[in-house]
Enzyme design. Structure first.
Site, PDB file in Angstrom:
ATOM      1  N   ASP A  51      -0.971   9.365  -4.326  1.00 22.99           N
ATOM      2  CA  ASP A  51      -1.204   8.455  -3.418  1.00 22.99           C
ATOM      3  C   ASP A  51      -0.727   7.226  -3.576  1.00 22.99           C
ATOM      4  O   ASP A  51      -1.044   6.600  -4.680  1.00 22.99           O
ATOM      5  CB  ASP A  51      -2.943   8.551  -3.104  1.00 22.99           C
ATOM      6  CG  ASP A  51      -3.371   7.850  -1.734  1.00 22.99           C
ATOM      7  OD1 ASP A  51      -2.507   6.664  -1.556  1.00 22.99           O
ATOM      8  OD2 ASP A  51      -4.339   7.994  -1.216  1.00 22.99           O
TER       9      ASP A  51
ATOM     10  N   SER B  80      -9.271   7.578   4.346  1.00 26.54           N
ATOM     11  CA  SER B  80      -8.774   6.247   3.971  1.00 26.54           C
ATOM     12  C   SER B  80     -10.088   5.061   4.414  1.00 26.54           C
ATOM     13  O   SER B  80     -11.029   5.176   4.097  1.00 26.54           O
ATOM     14  CB  SER B  80      -7.509   5.650   4.601  1.00 26.54           C
ATOM     15  OG  SER B  80      -7.082   4.721   4.012  1.00 26.54           O
TER      16      SER B  80
ATOM     17  N   HIS C  26      -1.024  10.133   0.318  1.00 28.74           N
ATOM     18  CA  HIS C  26      -2.221   9.545   1.078  1.00 28.74           C
ATOM     19  C   HIS C  26      -2.330  10.282   2.493  1.00 28.74           C
ATOM     20  O   HIS C  26      -3.557  10.472   2.675  1.00 28.74           O
ATOM     21  CB  HIS C  26      -1.988   7.991   1.324  1.00 28.74           C
ATOM     22  CG  HIS C  26      -2.997   7.448   2.130  1.00 28.74           C
ATOM     23  ND1 HIS C  26      -4.168   6.814   1.227  1.00 28.74           N
ATOM     24  CD2 HIS C  26      -3.184   6.659   3.090  1.00 28.74           C
ATOM     25  CE1 HIS C  26      -5.160   6.493   2.074  1.00 28.74           C
ATOM     26  NE2 HIS C  26      -4.615   6.283   3.152  1.00 28.74           N
TER      27      HIS C  26
END
Length: 272
Positions: free
Chosen positions: A224, A95, A252
């Site tokens: 996600d 991320s 995610h």
């Protein structure tokens, strides 16, 4: 605790276990190096030296009022890798950490970075603007800012549900994982988390991606709900030596909920 003090005086906490080729893990917002527990154990057992740090304002690192931006995040990593004299290193980012990896590798990593892996990464850019019309609207990040800045405890308790895809039919909340996410988030600085939203949403990594000569693996879940899957093929297309693996239905937070699959795919890539 193992820490280094970077040039502005902020202390950066890190873990450094084992010997062999180093793998450096870069965590996502608003978490800490603890989010890599499964990967740290797996790759340690595979004979790698595993290193993970808490980004400034996160986890056990110092809560500086300044420097909660991508340029400083990358500079902090450069100071850590220099202090540990890491060479031929593999950098893995999830991320926000994926953006940190790309910015560090492009600006500071020449001669030190062997490969990079981006998992559910914010690259090349998240926010919707004139050059990125398919991006995420500013209003979404403003909502995250409001929840983070002014009702963080409850907001962070609820955030793991879409993060791990537990709002999908047939999925069950894993309470231990949820509470561990909350624990990590609440360890950090509310100011750093608030300002970090701009860092992960508005930083543009297009030129960083284009400049990389090293092999880069891009992994992204097709379900996600935090960083849209469309980011991944765009990032991979900008790389000179990129490879994309997508995962139908994965969320995610797939390094945690789908750790076995993710770890094994990374291992195959590292050995190829």
């Amino acid at each position: 605790m193992s820490t280094i003090k970077v040039k502005d005086g902020t202390e950066i906490y890190y873990k450094d276990w084992g010997t062999g080729q180093p793998i450096v893990f870069h965590h996502g917002w608003p978490l800490s190096s603890d989010d890599w527990d499964t990967q740290m154990m797996f790759f340690l057992k595979q004979g790698y030296r595993v290193i993970a740090h808490d980004r400034r304002g996160h986890g056990r690192s110092g809560q500086s009022a300044l420097g909660n931006d991508m340029e400083t995040y990358a500079a902090d990593v450069a100071e850590l890798t220099a202090a540990l004299d890491l060479k031929d290193a593999i950098h893995i980012g999830h991320s926000t950490g994926g953006g940190e990896v790309v910015r560090y590798a492009a600006k500071y990593g020449k001669g030190r970075v062997a490969k990079a892996i981006l998992i559910s990464a914010v690259t090349p850019i998240m926010i919707k603007n004139e050059t990125n019309p398919d991006g995420v609207p500013l209003s979404v990040f403003d909502e995250i800012r409001q929840g983070t800045g002014f009702s963080r405890a409850q907001y962070f308790y609820d955030f793991p549900i879409p993060f791990y895809g537990w709002n999908r039919e047939g999925k069950t909340i894993q309470e231990g994982i949820k509470q561990n996410w909350w624990r990590q988030g609440m360890m950090g600085s509310v100011l750093a988390h608030y300002e970090g939203i701009k860092a992960f949403s508005e930083s543009d990594f297009t030129e960083d991606l284009k400049s990389l000569d090293i092999p880069v693996l891009v992994l992204h879940g097709e379900d996600d709900q935090i960083v849209p899957f469309a980011q991944a093929p765009r990032a991979a297309a900008l790389l000179k030596n990129g490879k994309l693996i997508s995962y139908p239905g994965f969320p995610h937070g797939m390094p945690t909920t789908e750790a076995e699959t993710i770890n094994n795919d990374i291992l195959v890539y590292l050995k190829s």
